[in-house]
Design an enzyme around this catalytic site. Structure first.
Site, mmCIF file in Angstrom:
data_model
loop_
_atom_site.group_PDB
_atom_site.id
_atom_site.type_symbol
_atom_site.label_atom_id
_atom_site.label_comp_id
_atom_site.label_asym_id
_atom_site.label_seq_id
_atom_site.Cartn_x
_atom_site.Cartn_y
_atom_site.Cartn_z
ATOM 1 N N ARG A 136 0.812 -1.184 0.010
ATOM 2 C CA ARG A 136 0.073 0.027 -0.047
ATOM 3 C C ARG A 136 0.752 1.343 0.123
ATOM 4 O O ARG A 136 0.022 2.302 0.085
ATOM 5 C CB ARG A 136 -1.059 -0.140 1.076
ATOM 6 N N THR A 180 2.173 -5.607 3.744
ATOM 7 C CA THR A 180 1.706 -4.937 3.084
ATOM 8 C C THR A 180 1.117 -3.555 3.198
ATOM 9 O O THR A 180 1.194 -3.010 2.125
ATOM 10 C CB THR A 180 0.194 -5.675 2.731
ATOM 11 N N GLU A 198 -4.257 -14.885 9.747
ATOM 12 C CA GLU A 198 -4.994 -15.725 9.292
ATOM 13 C C GLU A 198 -4.181 -17.159 9.406
ATOM 14 O O GLU A 198 -4.753 -18.340 9.457
ATOM 15 C CB GLU A 198 -5.514 -15.660 7.725
ATOM 16 N N ASN A 278 -7.457 -8.717 13.719
ATOM 17 C CA ASN A 278 -8.481 -9.932 14.211
ATOM 18 C C ASN A 278 -7.653 -10.965 14.928
ATOM 19 O O ASN A 278 -6.347 -10.849 15.107
ATOM 20 C CB ASN A 278 -9.289 -10.509 13.218
ATOM 21 N N ASP A 323 -13.324 -12.002 12.403
ATOM 22 C CA ASP A 323 -12.233 -11.361 11.434
ATOM 23 C C ASP A 323 -12.797 -9.819 11.319
ATOM 24 O O ASP A 323 -12.233 -9.402 10.389
ATOM 25 C CB ASP A 323 -12.222 -11.867 9.982
ATOM 26 N N CYS A 636 -7.972 -24.452 -1.025
ATOM 27 C CA CYS A 636 -7.822 -23.897 -2.398
ATOM 28 C C CYS A 636 -8.197 -22.428 -2.707
ATOM 29 O O CYS A 636 -7.997 -21.397 -3.118
ATOM 30 C CB CYS A 636 -7.848 -24.750 -3.494
ATOM 31 N N HIS A 640 -7.914 -19.397 -4.979
ATOM 32 C CA HIS A 640 -8.398 -19.535 -6.238
ATOM 33 C C HIS A 640 -10.007 -19.335 -6.273
ATOM 34 O O HIS A 640 -10.515 -19.483 -7.608
ATOM 35 C CB HIS A 640 -8.004 -20.891 -6.736
HETATM 36 CA CA CA Z 1 -8.092 -10.835 8.819
#
Ligand code: CA
Length: 708
Positions: A136, A180, A198, A278, A323, A636, A640
């Site tokens: 970012r 990020t 996560e 989270n 989350d 996945c 995806h």
């Molecule tokens: Ca999160």
């Protein structure tokens, strides 16, 4: 509205002051950023000023003439992955990042590349980035450009040449940390956080010496393993208190609380105001089984800028289990509330409430929902239940709908983990007194995971991911019920002033200007200027692909420019391609820059979908297909996509030539033949017969898509 019965089947995560400043050699310093309004032609720091209001005093481009805005230049990145950065523009040079943490220095008037810096991240790291390998933006300070990399480094670059002055690994590389967010630089320190909640990490914020790269302090946002004692960190003074709000063995999966976006410097009080993410895992029943608020998850926290010492916090979602990060952008302002001037911090985190907090003490001033929220019994038929229906103004605590906690039973909850608002920056105009907020409605199905066991290097949320139902009617309902809205929000009166309905959820960040304009990109590939008082659309440009980054404006010579990034990618286009189908198409991201009378040609993007190859014969039983569906959802889908529908960020598996037969499929899935492209081997997680059942799932999805 669809019936609740139908929604219950929804998948999880639907769940003219021209600065005529000549190019100068004077470096960016803290006083220069503090006085950013004296040089409105530059965009010196992430939110332009330390207050991060994303409001520009420039007026050359105004509501009266914006209709003649045209493309001045564009610049193509070398990757189709997500474009989320807010550029900096300093004395005629733009510093912008693309995915994989690549920094580009461009001539801000022409787009000519001056230098690029590629940190050469190992692309296998891509599988450990929850939400695409995005970046970012950078920080500028005293002749250097600072960037955090997706593999956890903080790198200082010479602003003239892009050569590395120093680089530090800020994380334990053995864990699934990523960076990020943009660093921030103040008074000789560079601040950087990280992501990874996560996957099972413990969040923290670090302060590095801008000159040497030495670590000066670190603040952990959640307590560690009590058996190991204090961390020797700035957070030690408060961690024993925080630990009292946790139960069980939370440290085994890190606890979460990553600081992946908002880090705002409050110059009035010499403090950092930081947004915390989270829990890890999401499901509090697993993370902290006897309950507890779990400080400082989902909190806004203030730290002394020099030392990292704790000052105050406000927790938006005590006992977070959905989350619901509070990492979303934070804006500082002075507002007149009940006749008194108040120094405030404003945030619209994922959980759907707009918070105004007194930044002298962390006390809640107001919290009002910006999406529909109701008690379960008052919820309109067919609408998902809200996690909460209000916030107690005395205690500052949410008024929850207990059944939304999905303890022992699944629940379809608004909002989902995508949030009612995510990373896309909001802006605040002191002229209108309004906050311009990209909001959305996306419901999430939360299913507690029976027999949860963490898996190394994978999403560990403690919830069972649900595949998108195969029924095309349900898929249509998912699309129709997921909406996006640009809101003009009055943070004093706590009400919406105007709104613009958009084509879908996941629209772009906003910028307000003294020219009476609000700029915002959209998920369906437009970049739009609105009247800041009414929301009337005054101008738009067809960017052809989603345009999500925070826009900026600046001057070079007498020309005012407006810049924004376009392209697919981001968490949305990896997981939720079903909502914005761009199947089979992957195009590189772009920087788009506009000025009055600009006549540069529109870039040519190869947007015509290629035909889907004829899928191979389906040779599996219903039971095998059902197993394949679950395997796909749990291994996945986060990259995806629901229904294996690609969104333009990563390859759409239904189009893959490897789908045709077991052996080439296994070569990628089990042997890691595409590791360099960001797809590591799943050989440690899937047995050969399981990989083949995943193929069964994708073959069926391709058959459904190619059916007449
Ligand atoms: Ca999160």
């Amino acid at each position: 509205m669809p019936t609740f019965r139908t929604l219950a089947l929804l998948p999880l995560a639907l769940a003219g002051a021209c600065a005529d400043r000549a190019p100068s050699a004077s470096p960016v310093t803290t006083p220069r950023i503090v006085n950013a309004n004296a040089e409105p032609g530059n965009w010196l720091s992430h939110g332009r000023t330390y207050d991060e209001q994303r409001f520009s005093p420039l007026t050359t481009i105004s509501a009266a003439n914006v209709g003649t805005l045209g493309l001045a230049w564009s610049y193509e990145f070398t990757t189709p992955r997500g474009a989320e950065a807010t550029p900096l523009v300093i004395d005629g040079v733009m510093y912008v990042t693309s995915a994989w943490s690549i920094v580009h220095a461009l001539d801000a008037a022409t787009g000519k590349a001056l230098w690029t810096y590629d940190p050469k991240v190992n692309h296998a790291r891509g599988a450990r980035a929850c939400c695409d390998v995005v970046n970012r933006g950078v920080a500028a300070y005293e002749g250097r450009i600072y960037v955090g990399t997706i593999d956890g480094r903080l790198v200082a670059l010479d602003e003239k040449s892009g050569t590395v002055a120093w680089e530090k690994m800020t994380v334990d590389s053995g864990q699934a940390y990523t960076i990020t967010g943009a660093p921030r630089a103040v008074n000789g320190l560079v601040y950087i956080g990280n992501g990874g909640a996560e996957y099972g990490v413990r969040g923290y914020l670090s302060a590095y010496d801008a000159n040497t790269g030495d670590l000066k302090w670190r603040f952990y946002t959640v307590p560690g393993d009590p058996a190991k004692g204090p961390d020797g960190a700035a957070s030690d003074s408060i961690m024993a208190e925080a630990a009292k709000t946790w139960t069980g063995e939370w440290w085994k999966l890190g606890g979460g609380g990553t600081v992946w976006d908002a880090i705002v410097y409050d110059k009035d009080l010499d403090q950092l105001i930081v947004g915390v993410g989270n829990g890890s895992p999401w499901n509090r029943q697993i993370r902290s089984p006897q309950g507890g608020d779990n400080l400082f998850l989902s909190s806004i926290i203030a730290l002394d800028a020099k030392t990292g010492r704790y000052k105050w916090h406000y927790q938006t979602t005590p006992g977070e289990t959905w989350d619901y990060t509070a990492t979303q952008p934070i804006i500082l302002a002075e507002l007149t509330i009940d006749g008194a001037a108040r120094k405030v911090a404003m945030q619209a985190p994922k959980n759907g409430f707009f918070y105004v907090v007194d930044r002298t003490n962390g006390k809640l001033i107001s919290a009002k929902p910006f999406i529909p929220m109701a008690r379960t019994k008052d919820t309109p038929k067919g609408f998902p239940i809200s996690w909460a229906y209000g916030v107690d103004s005395v205690t500052g605590r949410p008024l929850e709908n207990p059944e939304a906690r999905y303890v022992g039973a699944a629940a379809v909850v608004m909002p989902s983990g995508f949030g009612a608002h995510n990373w896309q920056p909001m802006s605040y105009s002191p002229q209108t007194g309004l906050v311009y907020l990209p909001s959305q409605l996306l419901a999430g199905a939360y299913v507690p995971k029976a027999g949860f066991a963490a898996r190394e290097g994978m999403w560990n949320t403690g919830t069972d991911f649900q595949a998108l139902p195969d029924d095309p009617k349900i898929r249509g309902i998912v699309r129709a019920t997921s909406t996006g809205t640009l809101l003009a929000w009055d943070p004093v009166k706590n009400r919406e002033v105007w709104r613009v309905a958009q084509k879908g959820p996941w629209n772009g960040g906003t910028m307000a200007t003294a020219g009476g304009l609000v700029f915002e990109g959209t998920v369906d590939g437009r970049f739009i200027a609105y009247d800041d008082k009414t929301g009337k659309e005054l101008w738009s440009y067809n960017t052809q692909a989603a345009t999500l980054s925070g826009p900026v404006t600046y001057t070079v010579g007498n020309d005012q420019y407006v810049a924004v990034l376009g392209g697919y990618g981001t968490a949305f286009f990896t997981i939720a391609g079903v909502l914005a189908p761009t199947s089979g198409v992957q195009v590189n991201g772009h920087v788009y820059v506009f000025k009055l009378g600009g006549k540069a040609p529109q870039p040519r993007l190869a947007l015509t979908p290629v035909p889907m190859p004829k899928p191979p014969a389906f040779t599996w039983t219903d039971a095998q297909y059902a197993t394949g569906t679950t395997l796909f959802a749990n291994n996945c889908m986060v990259c995806h996509g629901f229904g294996a529908i690609g969104g333009g960020s990563v390859p759409d598996l239904r189009y893959s030539p490897k789908l045709q037969a077991a052996e080439p499929w296994a070569g990628v899935v089990l042997k890691g033949e595409k590791t360099a492209g960001g797809m590591p081997s799943f050989g440690a997680l899937l047995k050969p017969d399981e990989a083949e059942l995943v193929r069964a799932y994708v073959v069926k999805q391709a058959m459904m898509a190619s059916a007449p």
